[in-house]
Write an enzyme that holds these catalytic residues in place. Structure first.
Site, PDB file in Angstrom:
ATOM      1  N   ARG A 170      -6.330  -2.568   9.121  1.00 25.18           N
ATOM      2  CA  ARG A 170      -6.921  -3.894   9.024  1.00 25.18           C
ATOM      3  C   ARG A 170      -6.496  -4.758  10.208  1.00 25.18           C
ATOM      4  NH1 ARG A 170      -6.625  -5.270   2.911  1.00 25.18           N
ATOM      5  NH2 ARG A 170      -7.751  -3.305   2.745  1.00 25.18           N
ATOM      6  N   THR A 202       4.200   2.475   5.810  1.00 26.52           N
ATOM      7  CA  THR A 202       2.823   2.002   5.922  1.00 26.52           C
ATOM      8  C   THR A 202       2.063   2.944   6.833  1.00 26.52           C
ATOM      9  OG1 THR A 202       1.412   0.374   7.018  1.00 26.52           O
ATOM     10  CG2 THR A 202       3.722   0.322   7.609  1.00 26.52           C
ATOM     11  N   ARG A 236      -4.898   7.661   2.617  1.00 25.90           N
ATOM     12  CA  ARG A 236      -3.640   7.227   1.992  1.00 25.90           C
ATOM     13  C   ARG A 236      -2.927   8.372   1.274  1.00 25.90           C
ATOM     14  NH1 ARG A 236      -1.964   2.536   2.496  1.00 25.90           N
ATOM     15  NH2 ARG A 236      -3.374   0.823   2.967  1.00 25.90           N
ATOM     16  N   ARG A 263       0.918  -4.928  -5.789  1.00 25.12           N
ATOM     17  CA  ARG A 263       1.113  -6.224  -5.138  1.00 25.12           C
ATOM     18  C   ARG A 263       1.484  -7.206  -6.249  1.00 25.12           C
ATOM     19  NH1 ARG A 263      -0.622  -5.003   0.019  1.00 25.12           N
ATOM     20  NH2 ARG A 263      -2.110  -3.291  -0.003  1.00 25.12           N
ATOM     21  N   HIS A 307     -10.022   5.836   1.411  1.00 27.38           N
ATOM     22  CA  HIS A 307      -8.707   6.075   0.816  1.00 27.38           C
ATOM     23  C   HIS A 307      -8.198   7.496   0.924  1.00 27.38           C
ATOM     24  CE1 HIS A 307      -9.273   2.044  -0.759  1.00 27.38           C
ATOM     25  NE2 HIS A 307      -7.988   2.042  -1.021  1.00 27.38           N
ATOM     26  N   ASP A 361       2.096  -0.520  12.043  1.00 27.64           N
ATOM     27  CA  ASP A 361       2.150  -1.799  12.747  1.00 27.64           C
ATOM     28  C   ASP A 361       3.394  -2.595  12.367  1.00 27.64           C
ATOM     29  OD1 ASP A 361       1.236  -2.108  10.176  1.00 27.64           O
ATOM     30  OD2 ASP A 361       0.023  -3.858  10.652  1.00 27.64           O
ATOM     31  N   ASP A 395      -0.298   2.214   8.646  1.00 30.21           N
ATOM     32  CA  ASP A 395      -0.873   1.512   9.796  1.00 30.21           C
ATOM     33  C   ASP A 395       0.027   1.505  11.025  1.00 30.21           C
ATOM     34  OD1 ASP A 395      -3.090   0.944   8.308  1.00 30.21           O
ATOM     35  OD2 ASP A 395      -2.481  -1.089   7.803  1.00 30.21           O
ATOM     36  N   ASP A 455       5.327  -5.278   6.103  1.00 31.28           N
ATOM     37  CA  ASP A 455       5.970  -6.558   6.407  1.00 31.28           C
ATOM     38  C   ASP A 455       5.915  -7.539   5.247  1.00 31.28           C
ATOM     39  OD1 ASP A 455       3.307  -7.253   6.690  1.00 31.28           O
ATOM     40  OD2 ASP A 455       3.691  -8.605   8.362  1.00 31.28           O
ATOM     41  N   GLY A 456       4.902  -7.460   4.412  1.00 28.39           N
ATOM     42  CA  GLY A 456       4.876  -8.304   3.217  1.00 28.39           C
ATOM     43  C   GLY A 456       6.065  -7.994   2.315  1.00 28.39           C
ATOM     44  N   GLY A 494       0.835  -1.205   0.000  1.00 30.11           N
ATOM     45  CA  GLY A 494       0.000   0.000   0.000  1.00 30.11           C
ATOM     46  C   GLY A 494       0.867   1.250   0.000  1.00 30.11           C
TER      47      GLY A 494
END
Lengths: 327, 327, 327, 327
Positions: free
Chosen positions: D175, D129, D259, D75, D256, D133, D131, D106-107, D14
């Site tokens: 998420r 990111t 973002r 992705r 969105h 996290d 997030d 992390d992906g 993202g």
């Protein structure tokens, strides 16, 4: 059981966005734990004059997002003298106030320290200053908002600088500290940043401007902290124009827009957290005469004696980075 | 069938937010109707020097929301002389450009007028100036953004003014026109607005400040257009401080932040509409040597001769309203 | 001499940024001319229930820059019935209110019209709605702020759309009117705009998306008014995904953020001007049961009967322009 | 002497505001130290397909303030397979790239880790990111901007909530992590915050809403992270409406807009610093296959294996504070 029953809060010195969020947190936390919370208007001046009012949940409704301080602020010479402080103490006695929270900078803390020693009233300091120059905390209430205001303003200036191929000298706040200049300079890709913490030779800057000109780089932004030893943006511009009269040079002094505005998320969260902690510190009878800050994301308690203006140098690495990134 | 095949666009004079939206509209409308569209860098200077490039849809992608002008702008003395204009014409011939769109203020239009008469090249002017002081249009590209930037800045200043009970003298742009001052003053509830269109006696203001003080109204904001006959915010502050030294008076000169920033919806829509209309005017061979404006929400064509700085007075009713609403 | 002595103001229907600026103007203008001004809470409901309070200059201090309405608003079924209106009238009598200003949309005006006829109370309507769908005025209080909020939001969405080559369907407010969609669509360079005023074939859009894909244009923004006959953004997305499952399609419904926020300069200026004019209309005993709007930059008075939702078509030229500019 | 000569950078997963600032820092730092810097478009997908371009100082001019990522992102399933990674490696060999910087979550890091082990190419990860996290850093690029966007949006929603006495359920991104919800909830004075890190009983919330109603507190804001176990804002609203049908309840899903947008000062400074450090880590041949973060305001190096999604609980103290401050 709480060590205090009636507490008061005041804001003092320069105002900073987020002070209202701290006041709100203090009032609501106090009320939740059944304390009476008093707001003191105009800082120490209002304490001396008895401009004191009881506050409740509604007094602080819908203020978390507001700039300024609903308690107003002032500088107060009288509080430097014993007589002034004595009158302040009498006001506190009148309201049976047994704990005081002061939000401000190091001048505010010095006053609180003397006062608390003389009259044995527990004081807690919260760092509220846009300059971020307080030891014992990673953040101060107001810095993040002020620096973002500076960044948005310099972004706008860059738009017009690019349109005209101009050199802009932008002065930001910071009489003793260059944090606003440093951070806003990095964030806007400024070519140079001038700070009080580090001497800069104007001649070096002029040389680089000439080098930039040779490689057709005509848009340059120089961010100057108001307290820089150069004397501020107008002085820097004067020196540059003397040697580079053909440059299209402009000065912008951002000024007091940096003090106002709705606080950022960070300033609101910090202020809420510190206000909440300040009430608990008074209730627990711990950390009296401390400033509460945040270090490594944890609450951090610094004796007011030590919570003075930070006098740290700024790592030269930052300046190296600024030059490389603007290249 | 289109009367033109190859058209050029330039921006000239002070930059204004929304110019990019106009450029985008011109390029895309031109391309859609199979015209070649050339962008001229740095206004008339680039026209003389041949800084001309072909543009397509991608050249203007993602610029509608950007401040400044991707074509850059400049003031150009050479274009005042016949020789300069002749060189400019030769550049146009080189690219077979048979229509020219200029975006700027009345100086820009004067240049275009002389040029088009001498060399029989159809020119269209679009009003692009933050000052809004152009006859023949209700709006100019950039005004709405500039005045909103001023308003947001003064809102921030009011936050800190309220916190300290201060008097602020805020200077906004407008060398010959007071529109930014007038609108931003009303929108921020300023106590006084000083404009070039109307003489103000500083003494009247001082008297009112004293009257305000007597009724405990200590926060005052005075908005001054840079071109006001008083000499600007610093001069106004000096005069006030002389008589009211006990007032806590501060000056803010908003400066070039008013020129930059992402344009407002209105500036983008106006600019898009005008750019779109300019290409069509050239194609239809109509309205040559006109400025296209918007009057009563309709496109409006004014001969460039007449599209000069508006010299209208401002209705005294506005000043009455300002005083009443700030009371 | 003034025809009225005691006036009241209420806001009704959906709230719109700038309503507070209008309330402020009404209170201060009224007070300046020595009228008593009452604020009615919660629109007609508060009128019926007697939630009425006297207001003065301080009640409206520092609200010009606030979104929402300090008088709150509500929809009120009781006021549709005679009995409800009679109770409302009794409240007015109690306070000797002899003039009423209502701020809202056409529903609000219908109520005022019936009420004023039945009880011979002079009413003035001010157009306050983000949808801009009122006849007899070029602007409504709130539209400019709402559409700028939508534009800033769609700008952000475009950032992430560009990063991922995505198609975004963005739904903006406008149940019966497509002005927010039209203006925000143009201002953000949207590829398509869907409005209630004009039927759109989704198949045409799908065909164009495919054509765009063939020429490697993968980022597309479609702005949909909530009241479009397609059923809104989710429905449009469903139809597109069915035929173009390989498109990376996302939906954003901007929702109530469009109702809030600090009003723009334009909304504050319009609201101030209309509030000021409304009081004068009541005082002069003219224009009773009119809505005051602004047409061609002049105050314009429309009988409440006619100040209904505008049902104009939108010139097809706009859609042609949108397609060309997004090409 | 530098251990690498040709380095590449990509953004993956993202997008997050500030990624452009990191890219800029990497390109300019690399160039300054005489490395060739390549930009890879569309993350790992572009690496596989060879969408690689050389970048220089000008490629990254004027992007520090832009949202999104000029390198785009995607992705990519192919990179999960060995064959995909082998093709990616061949592309790197083709350009003699001997160091890779990946910006993402992390992906992204997992992919880099496998890749670097298989093909012995040094990789550095930067946490990008919204997030927040990610273990091993106090900040991630994008979080501060996203949470401020959420805060500004919720401020607007509160304006209209106050005008109508409404309950709003606002869904923010997150998420797996509730940081945006937690911080934006505190900063906007939300009455409740629902996060994936902590189960909430909807019934408790309903009980409190009823208690609030009894004490005439009718405006309530509930912030829900999209990944909360309740199922999101629509589900929460459904459950509340079932028991409290007379509440005026509305849902807003911010989506969105969180973002995009121009990054905050903090995100730009962090991103600049991390990009600068990443190049130096590659040059020094140290910290390979590490993520660089910032802990306690110092650069912090975490092996990519460990730089996974943070799975920490959130201190219950925060929830206590939220309830007290909203009381």
């Amino acid at each position: 059981m709480s060590k205090v029953k009636n507490i008061a809060v005041l804001t003092s010195g320069g105002d900073a966005p987020g002070m209202n969020a701290a006041i709100r947190a203090i009032v609501r936390t106090g009320n939740y734990f059944q304390l009476n919370v008093y707001g003191v208007m105009y800082g120490y001046r209002g304490l001396i004059n008895g401009e004191i009012m009881k506050m409740d949940s509604r007094s602080v409704a819908n203020i978390i997002q507001r700039g300024g301080t609903i308690l107003k602020t002032a500088r107060c010479k009288e509080f430097f003298g014993y007589e002034g402080r004595q009158r302040a103490y009498e006001q506190l006695k009148k309201y049976q106030i047994d704990g005081l929270i002061v939000i401000g900078g190091d001048g505010t803390f010095k006053g609180a320290l003397t006062f608390s020693k003389e009259f044995d009233i527990p004081c807690i300091g919260l760092p509220g200053t846009i300059d971020k120059d307080i030891d014992g905390t990673d953040f101060t209430i107001g810095f993040d908002t002020a620096v973002n205001t500076a960044v948005r303003a310099i972004d706008k200036i860059r738009d017009t600088a690019e349109a005209h191929d101009r050199l802009f000298i932008v002065e930001v706040m910071g009489r003793d500290a260059g944090y606003i200049a440093l951070h806003s300079g990095i964030a806007t890709g400024a070519e140079h940043v001038l700070l009080p913490e580090r001497p800069t030779k104007i001649q070096d800057i002029i040389n680089e401007l000439q080098a930039n000109e040779r490689r057709k780089k005509l848009v340059n932004i120089i961010v100057v902290a108001e307290g820089d030893e150069s004397g501020g943006a107008n002085e820097v511009a004067r020196a540059i124009k003397e040697q580079l009269p053909h440059f299209d040079t402009r000065v912008c002094i951002l000024g007091h827009i940096q003090r106002g505005g709705s606080p950022t998320c960070m300033d609101r969260v910090i202020a809420s957290r510190l206000g909440y902690a300040a009430v608990q510190a008074l209730m627990e009878g711990k950390h009296h005469n401390c400033m509460i800050g945040i270090v490594n994301n944890q609450l951090h308690y610094t004796p007011l004696e030590k919570a003075v203006k930070a006098r740290q140098g700024i790592d030269p690495e930052w300046f190296q980075m600024i030059r490389i990134l603007a290249s």
